[in-house]
Design a protein around this motif. Sequence first.
Motif, PDB file in Angstrom:
ATOM      1  N   ASN A 145       0.800  -1.229   0.000  1.00 41.44           N
ATOM      2  CA  ASN A 145       0.000   0.000   0.000  1.00 41.44           C
ATOM      3  C   ASN A 145       0.832   1.278   0.000  1.00 41.44           C
ATOM      4  OD1 ASN A 145      -2.374  -1.501   0.018  1.00 41.44           O
ATOM      5  ND2 ASN A 145      -2.451  -1.584   2.255  1.00 41.44           N
ATOM      6  N   THR A 146       2.144   1.139   0.057  1.00 39.72           N
ATOM      7  CA  THR A 146       3.012   2.324  -0.012  1.00 39.72           C
ATOM      8  C   THR A 146       3.168   2.741  -1.473  1.00 39.72           C
ATOM      9  OG1 THR A 146       4.255   1.610   1.942  1.00 39.72           O
ATOM     10  CG2 THR A 146       5.292   3.252   0.508  1.00 39.72           C
ATOM     11  N   PRO A 147       2.799   3.981  -1.824  1.00 39.79           N
ATOM     12  CA  PRO A 147       2.970   4.433  -3.211  1.00 39.79           C
ATOM     13  C   PRO A 147       4.441   4.344  -3.617  1.00 39.79           C
ATOM     14  CG  PRO A 147       1.655   6.002  -1.946  1.00 39.79           C
ATOM     15  CD  PRO A 147       2.226   5.018  -0.961  1.00 39.79           C
ATOM     16  N   ILE A 148       4.677   4.053  -4.881  1.00 39.71           N
ATOM     17  CA  ILE A 148       6.049   3.853  -5.345  1.00 39.71           C
ATOM     18  C   ILE A 148       6.911   5.085  -5.116  1.00 39.71           C
ATOM     19  CG2 ILE A 148       5.673   4.561  -7.750  1.00 39.71           C
ATOM     20  CD1 ILE A 148       7.800   1.566  -6.537  1.00 39.71           C
ATOM     21  N   GLU A 149       6.303   6.287  -5.170  1.00 43.18           N
ATOM     22  CA  GLU A 149       7.079   7.511  -4.950  1.00 43.18           C
ATOM     23  C   GLU A 149       7.527   7.651  -3.490  1.00 43.18           C
ATOM     24  OE1 GLU A 149       2.641   8.704  -5.245  1.00 43.18           O
ATOM     25  OE2 GLU A 149       4.046   7.346  -6.265  1.00 43.18           O
ATOM     26  N   ASN A 150       6.930   6.869  -2.588  1.00 38.46           N
ATOM     27  CA  ASN A 150       7.330   6.891  -1.176  1.00 38.46           C
ATOM     28  C   ASN A 150       8.068   5.617  -0.763  1.00 38.46           C
ATOM     29  OD1 ASN A 150       6.022   9.374  -0.880  1.00 38.46           O
ATOM     30  ND2 ASN A 150       4.090   8.414  -0.284  1.00 38.46           N
ATOM     31  N   ALA A 151       8.402   4.779  -1.735  1.00 31.47           N
ATOM     32  CA  ALA A 151       8.995   3.470  -1.440  1.00 31.47           C
ATOM     33  C   ALA A 151      10.299   3.576  -0.666  1.00 31.47           C
ATOM     34  CB  ALA A 151       9.218   2.700  -2.738  1.00 31.47           C
ATOM     35  N   VAL A 152      11.111   4.576  -0.987  1.00 25.42           N
ATOM     36  CA  VAL A 152      12.412   4.723  -0.326  1.00 25.42           C
ATOM     37  C   VAL A 152      12.246   4.778   1.194  1.00 25.42           C
ATOM     38  CG1 VAL A 152      14.419   6.227  -0.025  1.00 25.42           C
ATOM     39  CG2 VAL A 152      13.512   5.817  -2.311  1.00 25.42           C
ATOM     40  N   ASN A 153      11.187   5.444   1.649  1.00 29.88           N
ATOM     41  CA  ASN A 153      10.956   5.563   3.098  1.00 29.88           C
ATOM     42  C   ASN A 153      10.782   4.201   3.758  1.00 29.88           C
ATOM     43  OD1 ASN A 153      11.069   8.356   2.974  1.00 29.88           O
ATOM     44  ND2 ASN A 153       8.872   8.561   2.611  1.00 29.88           N
ATOM     45  N   ASP A 154      10.103   3.272   3.072  1.00 29.81           N
ATOM     46  CA  ASP A 154       9.919   1.924   3.624  1.00 29.81           C
ATOM     47  C   ASP A 154      11.264   1.224   3.809  1.00 29.81           C
ATOM     48  OD1 ASP A 154       7.205   2.307   3.676  1.00 29.81           O
ATOM     49  OD2 ASP A 154       6.709   0.535   2.489  1.00 29.81           O
ATOM     50  N   TYR A 155      12.150   1.369   2.812  1.00 33.29           N
ATOM     51  CA  TYR A 155      13.473   0.750   2.911  1.00 33.29           C
ATOM     52  C   TYR A 155      14.284   1.371   4.050  1.00 33.29           C
ATOM     53  CZ  TYR A 155      12.483  -1.487  -1.549  1.00 33.29           C
ATOM     54  OH  TYR A 155      11.923  -2.244  -2.543  1.00 33.29           O
ATOM     55  N   LEU A 156      14.188   2.679   4.196  1.00 31.44           N
ATOM     56  CA  LEU A 156      14.942   3.361   5.254  1.00 31.44           C
ATOM     57  C   LEU A 156      14.442   2.967   6.638  1.00 31.44           C
ATOM     58  CD1 LEU A 156      15.326   6.952   3.724  1.00 31.44           C
ATOM     59  CD2 LEU A 156      16.898   5.009   3.594  1.00 31.44           C
ATOM     60  N   ILE A 157      13.128   2.805   6.782  1.00 33.75           N
ATOM     61  CA  ILE A 157      12.552   2.346   8.050  1.00 33.75           C
ATOM     62  C   ILE A 157      13.108   0.972   8.408  1.00 33.75           C
ATOM     63  CG2 ILE A 157      10.422   1.519   9.141  1.00 33.75           C
ATOM     64  CD1 ILE A 157       8.957   3.757   7.534  1.00 33.75           C
ATOM     65  N   CYS A 158      13.095   0.074   7.424  1.00 37.48           N
ATOM     66  CA  CYS A 158      13.590  -1.291   7.658  1.00 37.48           C
ATOM     67  C   CYS A 158      15.080  -1.301   7.989  1.00 37.48           C
ATOM     68  CB  CYS A 158      13.314  -2.166   6.444  1.00 37.48           C
ATOM     69  SG  CYS A 158      11.578  -2.635   6.242  1.00 37.48           S
ATOM     70  N   ILE A 159      15.866  -0.516   7.257  1.00 29.98           N
ATOM     71  CA  ILE A 159      17.314  -0.475   7.519  1.00 29.98           C
ATOM     72  C   ILE A 159      17.586  -0.019   8.941  1.00 29.98           C
ATOM     73  CG2 ILE A 159      19.477   0.723   6.944  1.00 29.98           C
ATOM     74  CD1 ILE A 159      18.506   0.749   4.007  1.00 29.98           C
ATOM     75  N   GLU A 160      16.915   1.040   9.358  1.00 30.80           N
ATOM     76  CA  GLU A 160      17.142   1.577  10.705  1.00 30.80           C
ATOM     77  C   GLU A 160      16.775   0.546  11.776  1.00 30.80           C
ATOM     78  OE1 GLU A 160      16.420   5.610  13.299  1.00 30.80           O
ATOM     79  OE2 GLU A 160      16.182   5.582  11.122  1.00 30.80           O
ATOM     80  N   LYS A 161      15.677  -0.167  11.584  1.00 30.82           N
ATOM     81  CA  LYS A 161      15.222  -1.128  12.592  1.00 30.82           C
ATOM     82  C   LYS A 161      16.072  -2.392  12.631  1.00 30.82           C
ATOM     83  CE  LYS A 161      10.435   0.173  13.285  1.00 30.82           C
ATOM     84  NZ  LYS A 161       9.072  -0.333  13.539  1.00 30.82           N
ATOM     85  N   ILE A 162      16.497  -2.858  11.468  1.00 28.95           N
ATOM     86  CA  ILE A 162      17.159  -4.162  11.396  1.00 28.95           C
ATOM     87  C   ILE A 162      18.677  -4.061  11.489  1.00 28.95           C
ATOM     88  CG2 ILE A 162      17.572  -4.414   8.886  1.00 28.95           C
ATOM     89  CD1 ILE A 162      15.910  -7.023  11.177  1.00 28.95           C
ATOM     90  N   TYR A 163      19.217  -2.872  11.452  1.00 25.82           N
ATOM     91  CA  TYR A 163      20.653  -2.653  11.273  1.00 25.82           C
ATOM     92  C   TYR A 163      21.516  -3.438  12.273  1.00 25.82           C
ATOM     93  CZ  TYR A 163      24.842  -0.125   9.822  1.00 25.82           C
ATOM     94  OH  TYR A 163      26.076   0.206   9.322  1.00 25.82           O
ATOM     95  N   LEU A 164      21.146  -3.437  13.523  1.00 26.62           N
ATOM     96  CA  LEU A 164      21.969  -4.093  14.545  1.00 26.62           C
ATOM     97  C   LEU A 164      21.832  -5.614  14.557  1.00 26.62           C
ATOM     98  CD1 LEU A 164      21.602  -1.708  17.611  1.00 26.62           C
ATOM     99  CD2 LEU A 164      23.612  -2.044  16.167  1.00 26.62           C
ATOM    100  N   TYR A 165      20.859  -6.135  13.805  1.00 22.99           N
ATOM    101  CA  TYR A 165      20.555  -7.567  13.878  1.00 22.99           C
ATOM    102  C   TYR A 165      20.885  -8.332  12.596  1.00 22.99           C
ATOM    103  CZ  TYR A 165      18.020  -5.460  17.716  1.00 22.99           C
ATOM    104  OH  TYR A 165      17.703  -4.719  18.823  1.00 22.99           O
TER     105      TYR A 165
END
Length: 336
Positions: A145-165
């Motif tokens: 449901n994330t518009p393609i023009e906002n897709a980068v934000n989804d990747y950045l959210i995931c990177i920040e959360k998963i980075y230490l693991y």
Amino acid sequence: MFYYLIRKLLFLIEPEKAHTFILKVLNFKIIQIIMNFFLKSLPLKKNRYMNLIFNNKIGLAAGVDKNGEYIDSLSKLGFGFIEVGTVTPLPQYGNKKPRLFRINEKEGIINMMGFPNLGIDNLIKNLKKSKFTGIIGVNIGKNKNTPIENAVNDYLICIEKIYLYADYIAINISSPNTIDLKKLQYGSELKNLLKNIKKKQIEMHKKHYKYVPIAIKISPDLSKKEIIYISSQLIYYNIDAVIATNTTLDYSLLSTKQKTKKKGGLSGLPLQKKSTNVISILNKHLKNKVTIIGVGGINSLNSAQEKISSGADLIQIYSGLIYHGPKLIRKIIKGL
């Protein structure tokens, strides 16, 4: 021989149900004990890529263990690294069932999954529980449901959360089962994605004093010109690795008899030569500046060697495991 008997029974079950069933069975303690008894330890063949030490070059591709629930069980099969996901910021059901289909005579699989997963926070809980000491990659994507023009934000959210693991993070921009996702592989959209991901990686590195490599997973359906362009951008933005390739929408790889009306991503043996060709082009233009992870149709020692001789530093398996069982992994590791 034993696995092929089991496979006959499993192939009587709808593919997604069989997939879930076999993973749950692997998690049974009695099965763990049996595996420990019968599966002899494999010789370590350590390799350094992305500044990480891999026990061997054979990894499990994303898609098998989407939520990181079976890492320890799967690791007993001999993998040097395991990639979990694809996972998205928020949980999502994915596309409607049935959404997974076998093409037995061609050792192929068609999937229309659409990133079904329990979300990044659930994955983190499972990673914290894992006792696997090998390399764990986390494959991330955008929510449907994330518009393609906002897709980068989804990747950045995931990177920040998963980075230490995660030991490395794979950016999935090439699944054919999420609308418009593949647009992120082209032109200014690719540049914008890579620029922002690299910026986030640098930010997290400074914050946590830990460098987590980034890999970009690309499509096998790109033209030579497009692959060369992606190669130049990977070098320019100092991306650590590229995963070649995702599934294909090229159904010309199937015979007329095998063709189907299903329109999901095709993997397995039909993809073998096409993915290897992409690796060859990448190898020529990346000039050893970016690690290449080869995946697509590996079903034997010869096909694994072909990927590596074409330029892959590491390789991953998915469909080959389903059609040939755990023995394939061990045969490749010993052969390489």
